[in-house]
Design a protein around this motif. Structure first.
Motif, PDB file in Angstrom:
ATOM      1  N   ARG A 145     -13.250   2.486  -5.336  1.00 32.72           N
ATOM      2  CA  ARG A 145     -12.878   1.725  -4.139  1.00 32.72           C
ATOM      3  C   ARG A 145     -13.911   2.043  -3.064  1.00 32.72           C
ATOM      4  NH1 ARG A 145      -7.394   0.727  -0.660  1.00 32.72           N
ATOM      5  NH2 ARG A 145      -8.435  -0.772   0.701  1.00 32.72           N
ATOM      6  N   ARG A 200      -0.292   4.428  -5.244  1.00 35.71           N
ATOM      7  CA  ARG A 200      -0.658   4.057  -3.882  1.00 35.71           C
ATOM      8  C   ARG A 200      -1.350   5.230  -3.178  1.00 35.71           C
ATOM      9  NH1 ARG A 200       4.234   1.756  -1.365  1.00 35.71           N
ATOM     10  NH2 ARG A 200       3.502  -0.347  -1.834  1.00 35.71           N
ATOM     11  N   ASP A 204      -4.749   3.770  -2.034  1.00 38.25           N
ATOM     12  CA  ASP A 204      -4.612   3.230  -0.684  1.00 38.25           C
ATOM     13  C   ASP A 204      -4.727   4.273   0.419  1.00 38.25           C
ATOM     14  OD1 ASP A 204      -4.513   0.589  -1.084  1.00 38.25           O
ATOM     15  OD2 ASP A 204      -2.348   0.364  -0.924  1.00 38.25           O
ATOM     16  N   LYS A 205      -4.145   5.437   0.150  1.00 40.97           N
ATOM     17  CA  LYS A 205      -3.991   6.446   1.202  1.00 40.97           C
ATOM     18  C   LYS A 205      -5.294   6.770   1.945  1.00 40.97           C
ATOM     19  CE  LYS A 205      -1.017   9.252   3.218  1.00 40.97           C
ATOM     20  NZ  LYS A 205      -0.658  10.554   2.677  1.00 40.97           N
ATOM     21  N   PRO A 210      -4.522  -1.341   3.399  1.00 40.49           N
ATOM     22  CA  PRO A 210      -3.668  -1.189   2.218  1.00 40.49           C
ATOM     23  C   PRO A 210      -3.784  -2.405   1.296  1.00 40.49           C
ATOM     24  CG  PRO A 210      -2.342  -1.753   4.143  1.00 40.49           C
ATOM     25  CD  PRO A 210      -3.758  -1.638   4.618  1.00 40.49           C
ATOM     26  N   LEU A 211      -3.829  -2.147   0.008  1.00 40.03           N
ATOM     27  CA  LEU A 211      -3.920  -3.238  -0.975  1.00 40.03           C
ATOM     28  C   LEU A 211      -2.606  -3.440  -1.719  1.00 40.03           C
ATOM     29  CD1 LEU A 211      -7.397  -2.555  -2.601  1.00 40.03           C
ATOM     30  CD2 LEU A 211      -6.810  -4.339  -0.953  1.00 40.03           C
ATOM     31  N   LEU A 212      -1.911  -2.305  -1.967  1.00 38.50           N
ATOM     32  CA  LEU A 212      -0.697  -2.374  -2.782  1.00 38.50           C
ATOM     33  C   LEU A 212       0.512  -2.484  -1.855  1.00 38.50           C
ATOM     34  CD1 LEU A 212       0.677  -2.282  -5.449  1.00 38.50           C
ATOM     35  CD2 LEU A 212       0.224   0.161  -5.621  1.00 38.50           C
ATOM     36  N   HIS A 213       1.106  -3.671  -1.842  1.00 36.21           N
ATOM     37  CA  HIS A 213       2.204  -3.935  -0.920  1.00 36.21           C
ATOM     38  C   HIS A 213       3.540  -3.962  -1.648  1.00 36.21           C
ATOM     39  CE1 HIS A 213      -0.843  -5.196   2.002  1.00 36.21           C
ATOM     40  NE2 HIS A 213      -1.428  -5.781   0.963  1.00 36.21           N
ATOM     41  N   LEU A 222      -0.456  -6.805  -5.245  1.00 31.79           N
ATOM     42  CA  LEU A 222      -1.764  -6.245  -4.936  1.00 31.79           C
ATOM     43  C   LEU A 222      -2.602  -7.360  -4.323  1.00 31.79           C
ATOM     44  CD1 LEU A 222      -3.154  -3.472  -5.512  1.00 31.79           C
ATOM     45  CD2 LEU A 222      -4.281  -4.609  -7.416  1.00 31.79           C
ATOM     46  N   THR A 224      -5.413  -8.402  -0.630  1.00 31.94           N
ATOM     47  CA  THR A 224      -6.100  -7.901   0.561  1.00 31.94           C
ATOM     48  C   THR A 224      -5.342  -8.210   1.837  1.00 31.94           C
ATOM     49  OG1 THR A 224      -7.431  -9.888   0.339  1.00 31.94           O
ATOM     50  CG2 THR A 224      -8.446  -7.812  -0.330  1.00 31.94           C
TER      51      THR A 224
END
Lengths: 227, 475
Positions: A145, A200, A204-205, A210-213, A222, A224
């Protein structure tokens, strides 16, 4: 997307049609097997939602078998009150792509229908999947990432891969259980939530966007943009 | 479909009855069996009698023939050495010494006159030499029967050697009569035996058919009476009774489930209904209404989950899932489950102590074992205190796989453990937690489907659940 629903129960059909239209799809409805088969065979749909027990002499299984015999490969989701394992197996053997038992949550049905139509398009020999600045390499099983390498456990990788293959779509907990763990029942414990939150933490952290909602009352997505 | 069946049934009975009456005798299995018995008995009795007769009578006949031949050849030797006078001497010696009281000799000259011998004259009917004759003779004025053979002698004389066989003929007649009687008695016995077999057969069938008929009329308490001999019919009766026990158990299960549904589903249904009614009467804002509906939907989902679990248990108990059995290694499946639950346990500060044997060859239903084990882990996690360990082990010994899941929670009391696998049973201590009371029922049903068991024991404190599964199915 253009979706056909073959369902004889007026309330269920009306509810599904309304929901699908709200989600931005074009929907045709047939309330018996014969009309359903006629529509499915003569017009082009992106997906078909099919009840098993239908009036009109042609039940869901026959309808699908006839359709598949004509080399029609439109994705089909069974929506049936027949919930035994054998029924499910029969439905999938007849050429169904997914099987959802009644009663059902609309979010689950919508997620599965949208997942199916997507599956048909991306089943090519892709080796890389990207969502925003997150990318995974299916061959080397590497995850990056923003250019930063992320270490994932094998199962976490499969979870992420499943989410990325369905990027931009709601993925329900049941779908994850079936697709990633091959479990066809719901454990009482919130195992999926815990695994997703672990994932996540890793993807994401440390990053700003954040991508994973979490999609309330439905599952995860997942993408943007914010949900 | 149900209607068609109901309509079809009486018709079936109606057509079957006259047919049964018009059935030819040979169609009765009892009579067929009896006939087979009588035939086998008769044939073997006849074979026995015939071989007895043949060996006795035939042996006697052959013994006499050998004696006569030996006698004749000895006399021939005498003739060869000293001619007729020596032969006459030898015969005279034999007659006077009375070596064999039944021996018969007669020597005649070419004119037919008697030279020496204990017969008055040449027997009528004896025309050819070197052949066996059984003819009536007269010895010292007494009539008798003799086995005779004539030997021509060089010079025109003829020697007759024989044995009196009257005693043997009588013996033969007695034997023959005895055997004929025996045959007659055997025939009667065979017939009687056949009749006994038929009635035995009928009685057994009657017991079974009257029991099964009563059961098909709905009296499930009836059982096939056992004779107590431990014979095949007893075995059959036992098998049928076992089957009936199983049917009764299933019927009881159905009854129990419908009772449970009435009782235990009424509560969540009432709750959902109350929420909806309350919302329609009292909700003042759309948000309140939405929230109430959402909660009611969740309640309904819970009810559906209970239904699903009930159906699943029923499906398992009916044995319908055996068709999905396959051979596979349980170890990776259990490791997958461990991986799935480990993070959840960690999240709650619980240590999952897992130890799975390297290979657990198994024949069964993958999904069901998966579900049974996850049910036990769900329970263990639900009742475990924070920082309490859960042990999850699987071993194989003597072709039995033991999967043990033990927690350090409040456990189940001794008397509740007996009932823990009943549908909808919830221990007093568990009433405050979420759950349907079906988890352990399902685990138990899965174990039974695989000819295994679920045992619940005390873990001091906590609960230790042990699933024992045979690696292979025994039919």
């Amino acid at each position: 997307m253009r979706i056909l629903i073959v369902e004889d129960d007026k309330d269920v059909a009306g509810f599904v049609v309304k929901g699908l239209r709200e989600a931005g799809h074009t929907v045709e409805h047939a309330d018996n097997g014969r009309d359903g088969l006629f529509l499915a065979a003569s017009e082009n749909f992106d997906a078909i939602i099919l009840d098993r027990m239908l009036p009109g002499g042609i039940d869901g299984l026959r309808l699908l078998e006839t359709l598949r015999a004509q080399d029609n490969v439109t994705p089909v989701v069974f929506l049936s009150a027949l919930s035994q394992v054998d029924d499910r197996v029969k439905g999938l053997k007849a050429g169904g792509d997914d099987y959802l038992t009644k009663p059902f949550a609309f979010a689950e049905l919508l997620a599965r229908v949208e997942a199916l139509t997507r599956r048909g398009k991306t089943d090519g020999p892709t080796t890389k999947l990207c969502v925003g600045d997150l990318e995974i390499d299916l061959l080397s099983r590497g995850v990056k990432r923003a250019g930063q390498k992320i270490d994932l456990q094998p199962r976490e990788f499969r979870l992420l891969e499943y989410l990325m293959r369905h990027a931009g779509q709601v993925v329900t907990r049941t779908m994850l259980l079936e697709g990633v763990w091959d479990y066809h029942f719901d454990p009482q414990t919130n195992v999926i939530d815990v695994h997703v939150s672990r994932l996540r933490q890793k993807i994401d952290k440390p990053f700003e966007l954040p991508l994973l909602h979490t999609v309330r009352n439905a599952g995860y997505m997942l993408q943007t943009e914010d949900v | 479909m149900l209607h068609a069946e109901q309509r079809g049934q009486p018709e079936l009975i109606g057509t079957a009855r006259p047919k049964r009456r018009a059935r030819p005798i040979i169609r009765s299995a009892g009579i067929r069996l009896a006939l087979v018995y009588a035939t086998v008995f008769g044939v073997s009795a006849f074979a026995l009698a015939f071989s007895l007769w043949y060996s006795t009578v035939g042996l006697l006949q052959r013994q006499v023939e050998v004696a006569v031949r030996n006698d004749a050849s000895a006399l021939g030797d005498h003739f060869a050495i000293g001619g007729i006078p020596s032969l006459v001497m030898a015969i005279r010696n034999r007659l006077s010494n009375n070596i064999d009281g039944d021996a018969i000799y007669l020597l005649i000259d070419p004119l037919g006159n008697r030279v020496i011998g204990n017969l008055d004259r040449w027997p009528v009917g004896l025309t050819e030499a070197n052949a066996w004759y059984e003819l009536p003779v007269t010895r010292q004025g007494v009539g008798s029967i003799a086995l005779l053979r004539a030997y021509p002698i060089i010079g025109g004389d003829q020697l007759l050697v024989g044995r009196d066989v009257r005693a043997r003929t009588e013996l033969r007649r007695v034997l023959q009569d005895g055997l004929l009687w025996a045959m007659g008695i055997m025939a009667v016995l065979g017939l009687l035996g056949a009749l006994v077999i038929r009635s035995l057969f009928r009685r057994m069938i009657r017991d079974i058919s009257s029991t099964t008929r009563a059961i098909s009329r709905g009296d499930l308490t009836r059982r096939v009476p056992k004779t107590g001999d431990g014979d095949e019919f007893d075995e059959l009766a036992e098998i049928i009774n076992d089957m009936l026990d199983r049917i009764t158990k299933l019927m009881d299960g159905v009854r129990e489930v419908s009772n449970s549904i009435a009782h235990d589903l009424r509560t969540p249904i009432t709750r959902a209904r109350t929420r909806l009614e309350d919302a329609s009467l009292h909700a003042s804002t759309p948000d309140d209404l939405k929230a109430a509906i959402e909660r009611a939907t969740n309640d309904l989902d819970g009810i559906v989950a209970v239904f699903q679990a009930l159906l699943r248990i029923a499906e398992i108990e009916a044995g319908a899932r055996r068709s999905a059995f396959s051979s596979f290694d349980l170890a990776p499946l259990l490791l997958d489950i461990d991986e799935l639950y480990r993070v959840v346990a960690e999240e709650r500060g619980i240590k999952l102590l897992t130890s799975i044997a390297g290979m657990l060859p198994f024949f069964g239903d993958r999904q069901l074992v998966q579900q049974a084990v996850t049910n036990l882990l769900d329970n263990a996690l639900k009742f475990s205190p924070a920082d309490g360990d859960i042990s999850f082990t699987a071993t194989v010994e003597n072709a039995v796989i033991e999967i043990t899941i033990a927690d350090r929670g409040s456990g189940i009391s001794e008397e509740d453990r007996q009932r823990a696998t009943e549908r909808f049973f919830r221990a007093e201590s568990a009433r405050s937690t979420a759950g349907s009371g079906l988890g352990l029922s399902l685990v138990s049903a899965v174990a039974q489907l695989h000819n295994g068991t679920l045992r619940l024991t005390d873990n001091n404190p906590g609960l230790r659940a042990i699933i024992s599964l045979p690696t292979r199915q025994v039919d």
